[in-house]
Scaffold this motif. Structure first.
Motif, PDB file in Angstrom:
ATOM      1  N   THR A  84       0.767  -1.221   0.057  1.00 44.45           N
ATOM      2  CA  THR A  84       0.068  -0.016  -0.188  1.00 44.45           C
ATOM      3  C   THR A  84       0.969   1.426   0.136  1.00 44.45           C
ATOM      4  O   THR A  84       0.742   2.313  -0.736  1.00 44.45           O
TER       5      THR A  84
ATOM      6  N   HIS B 104      -8.047   3.043  -3.205  1.00 45.95           N
ATOM      7  CA  HIS B 104      -7.813   1.828  -1.897  1.00 45.95           C
ATOM      8  C   HIS B 104      -8.973   2.439  -0.956  1.00 45.95           C
ATOM      9  O   HIS B 104      -9.189   1.825  -0.041  1.00 45.95           O
TER      10      HIS B 104
ATOM     11  N   PRO C 138      -4.291  -7.301  -2.863  1.00 43.60           N
ATOM     12  CA  PRO C 138      -3.263  -6.198  -2.098  1.00 43.60           C
ATOM     13  C   PRO C 138      -1.828  -6.648  -2.459  1.00 43.60           C
ATOM     14  O   PRO C 138      -1.013  -5.484  -2.517  1.00 43.60           O
TER      15      PRO C 138
END
Length: 320
Positions: free
Chosen positions: A175, A198, A310
């Motif tokens: 991330t 996100h 992810p």
């Protein structure tokens, strides 16, 4: 930080991760040996951009060398040789850490050696001068990195073999890597694009914290907060405990907002997930299930959404 092609999610970033050099197989320990991690070198490193770091050698210590220790004085914590004359390495370690941060501003996480006086995360012994009692905590390098970069995830060589701890670390690393990538590409609007991309992932972790993170983003856009404020709050959000009901609510909302042609496939995915024993799910298992199902249902339209993938699915496999 580099980018490679993934058949499911398109272009996948390789976040830069600083890894203790001894875990990479380099003979940098005080006794001239290494602590090579087969998992990190063989399974993990192909999907990230590894940055080998030995804070002791990089701050000027020799190989081999006198063992070092942490001591707690009345005023501060010092890093010094175990043997007399107890040479102090505190200042040289501080200089190294500041240099590392300056030269590598896009580090997305740290993997360190457990119990090390420099690199331990929770199990480094520290001796109190007052009574020679021993307490346990972080090594000096880890302490400094956490102080200077509170947004970075940190894990040691033992915890990274644990499925759920590894998932949380990887989720945070990838991330953060996508954040850096988008801000570099688009300095003006990259942060907003990142946040929008996100949003479903953030909602699935904690809807309230997701809303608060959006408020920090707006404050940053208006000059009332900084990038560091946003990244620090992002770190707090990503460290929240996994709650499967939050994930299902976020997915339900996402499905309702899609075109009808996509809704039917997404409902199949949703029903399949609900049939599992969700009470037993940890965050890593949920991510693995949703990634595998997305691939099986060929849901190409959701390829850029990090909620469904992810990080590379290969890293969801058990650590051998």
């Amino acid at each position: 930080m580099s980018i490679y092609r993934d058949n499911i999610v398109g272009f996948m970033i390789r976040p830069q991760v600083a890894i203790s050099s001894c875990l990479m197989g380099e003979r940098v320990r005080y006794d001239g040996q290494h602590k090579r991690s087969a998992y990190l070198v063989d399974q993990f490193n192909p999907f990230i951009e590894p940055l080998s770091v030995c804070p002791e050698v990089n701050s000027g210590m020799s190989v081999p060398r006198t063992p070092i220790q942490l001591r707690k004085t009345d005023f501060n914590i010092v890093l010094q040789d175990v043997a007399p004359p107890h040479h102090d390495h505190t200042a040289s370690m501080q200089r190294f850490v500041l240099k590392l941060i300056e030269q590598s501003p896009y580090i997305c996480g740290l993997i360190t050696k457990s119990k090390s006086p420099s690199c331990g995360v929770t199990d480094t012994p520290m001796i109190r001068d007052k009574d020679n009692s021993v307490h346990y905590g972080s090594g000096y390098y880890v302490r400094l990195m956490r102080r200077e970069c509170p947004h970075l995830p940190v894990i040691d060589d033992k915890a990274v073999l644990h499925q759920d701890y590894r998932h949380r670390f990887l989720l945070h690393c990838f991330t953060l890597g996508r954040f850096y990538q988008q801000v570099k590409i688009n300095p003006e609007n990259g942060a907003r694009s990142f946040h929008n991309q996100h949003h479903l992932l953030f909602q699935s972790i904690d809807p309230m914290k997701s809303k608060e993170l959006k408020q920090v983003l707006e404050l940053w856009a208006n000059g009332k907060a900084t990038q560091q404020n946003y990244l620090t709050y992002l770190a707090h959000l990503l460290q929240k405990p996994f709650r499967v009901h939050h994930a299902f609510k976020a997915l339900e909302l996402f499905i309702s907002q899609q075109e009808k042609s996509l809704q039917s496939s997404l409902r199949v995915l949703f029903k399949t997930l609900r049939r599992q024993d969700s009470d037993q799910w940890i965050s890593a298992l949920f991510a693995k299930h949703i990634s595998q199902l997305s691939s099986q249902l060929t849901l190409d339209q959701i390829g850029d959404n990090p909620f469904f993938m992810p990080y590379p699915i290969e890293l969801m496999a058990a650590a051998n």
